[in-house]
Write a protein that holds these residues in place. Structure first.
Motif, mmCIF file in Angstrom:
data_model
loop_
_atom_site.group_PDB
_atom_site.id
_atom_site.type_symbol
_atom_site.label_atom_id
_atom_site.label_comp_id
_atom_site.label_asym_id
_atom_site.label_seq_id
_atom_site.Cartn_x
_atom_site.Cartn_y
_atom_site.Cartn_z
ATOM 1 N N PRO A 1 0.860 -1.256 -0.007
ATOM 2 C CA PRO A 1 0.001 -0.101 -0.026
ATOM 3 C C PRO A 1 0.728 1.256 -0.008
ATOM 4 O O PRO A 1 1.924 1.324 0.807
ATOM 5 N N TYR A 2 0.533 2.212 -0.798
ATOM 6 C CA TYR A 2 1.150 3.400 -0.925
ATOM 7 C C TYR A 2 0.510 4.745 -0.725
ATOM 8 O O TYR A 2 -0.642 4.564 -0.968
ATOM 9 N N VAL A 3 0.918 5.860 -0.005
ATOM 10 C CA VAL A 3 0.378 7.071 0.206
ATOM 11 C C VAL A 3 1.423 8.013 -0.492
ATOM 12 O O VAL A 3 2.241 7.774 -0.910
ATOM 13 N N VAL A 4 0.813 9.457 -0.768
ATOM 14 C CA VAL A 4 1.568 10.289 -1.210
ATOM 15 C C VAL A 4 2.056 11.148 0.143
ATOM 16 O O VAL A 4 1.096 11.536 0.604
ATOM 17 N N ASP A 5 3.167 11.199 0.246
ATOM 18 C CA ASP A 5 3.908 12.051 1.407
ATOM 19 C C ASP A 5 3.599 13.616 0.963
ATOM 20 O O ASP A 5 3.771 14.210 -0.110
ATOM 21 N N ARG A 6 3.091 14.276 2.179
ATOM 22 C CA ARG A 6 2.467 15.533 1.908
ATOM 23 C C ARG A 6 3.786 16.425 1.631
ATOM 24 O O ARG A 6 3.537 17.565 0.836
ATOM 25 N N ALA A 7 4.897 16.490 2.085
ATOM 26 C CA ALA A 7 5.966 17.221 2.137
ATOM 27 C C ALA A 7 6.724 17.192 0.588
ATOM 28 O O ALA A 7 6.923 18.015 0.033
ATOM 29 N N SER A 8 6.944 15.807 0.460
ATOM 30 C CA SER A 8 7.899 15.581 -0.532
ATOM 31 C C SER A 8 7.018 15.399 -2.078
ATOM 32 O O SER A 8 7.594 15.412 -3.163
ATOM 33 N N LYS A 9 5.635 14.895 -1.967
ATOM 34 C CA LYS A 9 4.749 14.758 -2.917
ATOM 35 C C LYS A 9 5.456 13.311 -3.490
ATOM 36 O O LYS A 9 4.857 13.144 -4.765
ATOM 37 N N ARG A 10 6.210 12.685 -2.740
ATOM 38 C CA ARG A 10 6.343 11.299 -3.371
ATOM 39 C C ARG A 10 5.657 10.199 -2.942
ATOM 40 O O ARG A 10 4.993 10.424 -1.714
ATOM 41 N N LEU A 11 5.555 9.128 -3.555
ATOM 42 C CA LEU A 11 4.738 7.948 -3.141
ATOM 43 C C LEU A 11 5.646 7.188 -2.434
ATOM 44 O O LEU A 11 6.812 6.991 -2.462
ATOM 45 N N VAL A 12 5.051 6.733 -0.851
ATOM 46 C CA VAL A 12 5.861 6.254 0.122
ATOM 47 C C VAL A 12 5.016 5.141 0.567
ATOM 48 O O VAL A 12 3.689 5.239 0.560
ATOM 49 N N PRO A 13 5.475 3.783 0.855
ATOM 50 C CA PRO A 13 4.687 2.961 1.603
ATOM 51 C C PRO A 13 4.077 3.398 3.106
ATOM 52 O O PRO A 13 4.697 4.174 3.596
ATOM 53 N N THR A 14 2.996 2.709 3.055
ATOM 54 C CA THR A 14 2.194 3.103 4.322
ATOM 55 C C THR A 14 2.042 1.697 5.262
ATOM 56 O O THR A 14 2.036 0.679 4.927
ATOM 57 N N GLU A 15 1.684 2.056 6.435
ATOM 58 C CA GLU A 15 1.295 0.526 7.258
ATOM 59 C C GLU A 15 0.149 -0.012 6.745
ATOM 60 O O GLU A 15 -0.923 0.804 6.364
ATOM 61 N N GLN A 16 0.359 -1.122 6.994
ATOM 62 C CA GLN A 16 -0.856 -2.335 6.617
ATOM 63 C C GLN A 16 -1.612 -2.431 8.040
ATOM 64 O O GLN A 16 -1.287 -2.389 9.043
ATOM 65 N N LEU A 17 -3.044 -2.247 8.068
ATOM 66 C CA LEU A 17 -3.789 -2.223 8.981
ATOM 67 C C LEU A 17 -4.885 -3.178 9.182
ATOM 68 O O LEU A 17 -5.159 -3.858 8.128
ATOM 69 N N LYS A 18 -5.180 -3.449 10.451
ATOM 70 C CA LYS A 18 -6.498 -4.144 10.963
ATOM 71 C C LYS A 18 -7.349 -3.303 11.437
ATOM 72 O O LYS A 18 -6.952 -2.008 11.637
ATOM 73 N N ALA A 19 -8.510 -3.687 11.750
ATOM 74 C CA ALA A 19 -9.500 -2.656 12.355
ATOM 75 C C ALA A 19 -10.438 -3.312 13.126
ATOM 76 O O ALA A 19 -10.689 -4.501 12.873
ATOM 77 N N SER A 20 -10.989 -2.715 14.180
ATOM 78 C CA SER A 20 -12.056 -3.167 14.853
ATOM 79 C C SER A 20 -13.375 -3.834 14.057
ATOM 80 O O SER A 20 -14.100 -4.751 14.343
ATOM 81 N N VAL A 21 -13.473 -2.844 12.901
ATOM 82 C CA VAL A 21 -14.752 -3.066 12.163
ATOM 83 C C VAL A 21 -14.611 -3.983 11.157
ATOM 84 O O VAL A 21 -15.034 -3.904 9.994
ATOM 85 N N TRP A 22 -13.600 -4.976 11.293
ATOM 86 C CA TRP A 22 -13.192 -5.964 10.260
ATOM 87 C C TRP A 22 -14.300 -6.624 9.309
ATOM 88 O O TRP A 22 -14.161 -6.870 7.842
ATOM 89 N N PRO A 23 -15.462 -6.950 9.469
ATOM 90 C CA PRO A 23 -16.460 -7.458 8.806
ATOM 91 C C PRO A 23 -17.005 -6.352 7.717
ATOM 92 O O PRO A 23 -17.697 -6.639 6.773
ATOM 93 N N ALA A 24 -16.544 -4.900 8.019
ATOM 94 C CA ALA A 24 -17.085 -3.874 7.111
ATOM 95 C C ALA A 24 -16.029 -3.980 5.915
ATOM 96 O O ALA A 24 -16.368 -3.195 4.953
ATOM 97 N N GLY A 25 -14.859 -4.499 5.847
ATOM 98 C CA GLY A 25 -13.858 -4.613 4.501
ATOM 99 C C GLY A 25 -12.602 -4.789 4.933
ATOM 100 O O GLY A 25 -11.913 -4.528 3.889
ATOM 101 N N ILE A 26 -12.097 -5.476 5.955
ATOM 102 C CA ILE A 26 -10.759 -5.829 6.053
ATOM 103 C C ILE A 26 -10.550 -7.125 5.530
ATOM 104 O O ILE A 26 -10.393 -8.227 6.109
ATOM 105 N N VAL A 27 -10.523 -7.361 3.970
ATOM 106 C CA VAL A 27 -10.382 -8.616 3.512
ATOM 107 C C VAL A 27 -9.406 -8.373 2.069
ATOM 108 O O VAL A 27 -9.637 -7.249 1.687
#
Length: 396
Positions: free
Chosen positions: A238-264
């Motif tokens: 997973p990638y996001v755009v760093d606000r300062a550098s405007k570069r694509l950087v990898p981001t954390e992979q997440l779990k969530a309390s609401v996993w039946p809503a879409g952590i699949v």
């Protein structure tokens, strides 16, 4: 190593890179479809540049078949791993409609009605702050009109903490913040409750029930709540755009309390199988998933009062919520769709119920809804034209 996207002067350079990265993997692809969609590739590449999307995979469904699928860009920028149709992405809220089918299978068995108050079916937990004169119903849960909050509860996959059990989460957090029908409030918490209720009706954990009744019958062998080792090997970063550098950087992979809503997690080819079932009355290769009339309800607007309240990105004045699916009428034809988004991933599914054409798109771009929706519209319009011309050509 970081892959930098420059907004204007580098557009053509980046497009040329993507063109070179284009993977020719196809599934059930005919020469005609490949030729017909060849002209759309520039639009795909342009959307990736403008949306700063490292990679995406697409699959087109016509009738009961996947007729075209391809991958573009890098699933892993650092390793320069090309995306292919078997690349695994987090599919996000596109899973919500699968949660809905899991619940409606129990309604098909006569265990509840759509307009029944939910609290009457809960064991050990309650919706706190519920208005006794306006109880939350199953239909409210499935149309984001329940008054339950959005909620998410993120946890880093490799952090020390982990999400509570579904029952613990709901026992602590389940609450109404407004009365039902006060408005449309997109609620992940509502779908956590949908998952809990489905498991409760089935008498088995929700994850197991979905595997048995949805993933397996639809041959979604690369879709899971937790990626298998084989899936992990094919997982897009997973990638996001760093606000300062405007570069694509990898981001954390997440779990969530609401996993039946879409952590699949899943692949675009598995998503295509899910579309096939929706386009064909709830069946896939002759296997019954849900009664056709219930599938039609999922694809039909539920509340006239809430037309035009999807997101501002999709549909027109007739668009609104069916049972989970977004619905719209375009030139007399019925459309359904849904997006999915968590940090570093965006997904989109869309179907034309009358023409039985659908498109699935997965990406490791962040909040790229507008670009995926635009592509889906263009590809489906072109596919519809090809289908209309085919009988005429055959007649000649």
């Amino acid at each position: 190593m970081v892959f930098k996207l420059q907004r204007y002067s580098s557009f053509l350079f980046f497009v040329s890179i993507l063109a070179g990265l284009l993977v020719r993997n196809t599934t059930a692809q005919s020469t005609n479809w490949s030729e017909a969609l060849g002209g759309i590739e520039y639009a795909i590449e342009q959307a990736m540049v403008e949306g700063q999307i490292p990679s995406m995979t697409l699959a087109l469904v016509v009738g009961e078949e996947v007729v075209w699928s391809k991958g573009y860009g890098y699933a892993n920028i650092w390793a320069r791993t090309p995306a292919v149709p078997s690349t695994v992405y987090l599919i996000g809220s596109t899973f919500k409609a699968m949660s809905t089918v899991a619940l409606l299978q129990h309604m098909e068995d006569g265990k509840f009605g759509l307009d029944d108050p939910v609290n009457g079916y809960l064991e050990g937990i309650r919706i706190k702050n519920e208005d006794a004169d306006a109880p939350v119903t199953f239909r409210h849960l499935l149309t984001h009109t329940s008054g339950l909050p959005g909620d998410f509860g993120p946890f880093p996959v490799w952090g020390d903490d982990r999400p509570p059990s579904l029952e613990q989460y709901l026992a602590t957090s389940l609450r109404a913040e407004s009365s039902p029908m006060a408005g449309v409030v997109y609620s992940n918490m509502a779908y956590s409750l949908v998952g809990y209720l489905s498991g409760q009706f089935a008498g088995v954990p929700f994850r197991n029930y979905v595997q048995q009744t949805i993933f397996s019958p639809l041959e979604m062998n690369s879709t899971a709540f937790q990626p298998t080792p084989v899936m992990t090997e094919r997982l897009a970063v997973p990638y996001v755009v760093d606000r300062a550098s405007k570069r694509l950087v990898p981001t954390e992979q997440l779990k969530a309390s609401v996993w039946p809503a879409g952590i699949v997690y899943g692949t675009v080819l598995d998503q295509a199988n899910w579309l096939i079932a929706n386009l064909n009355g709830g069946t896939f290769k002759g296997r019954h998933l849900l009664a056709e009339e219930l599938m039609d309800q999922m694809h039909s607007l539920q509340y006239e009062a809430f037309k035009g309240t999807i997101s501002g990105l999709w549909g027109g004045e007739e668009a609104g919520y069916g049972l989970t699916w977004w619905t719209d009428i375009r030139k007399g034809e019925r459309f359904f769709a849904h997006s999915g988004s968590v940090p570093g991933y965006t997904a989109f599914l869309q179907g034309n119920k009358d023409k039985k054409i659908g498109i699935a798109i997965l990406s490791n771009g962040n909040r790229a809804h507008r670009h995926l929706i635009g592509l889906a519209d263009r590809i489906m319009a072109l596919a519809g034209e090809v289908e209309e011309m085919a009988p005429a050509a055959a007649g000649n």
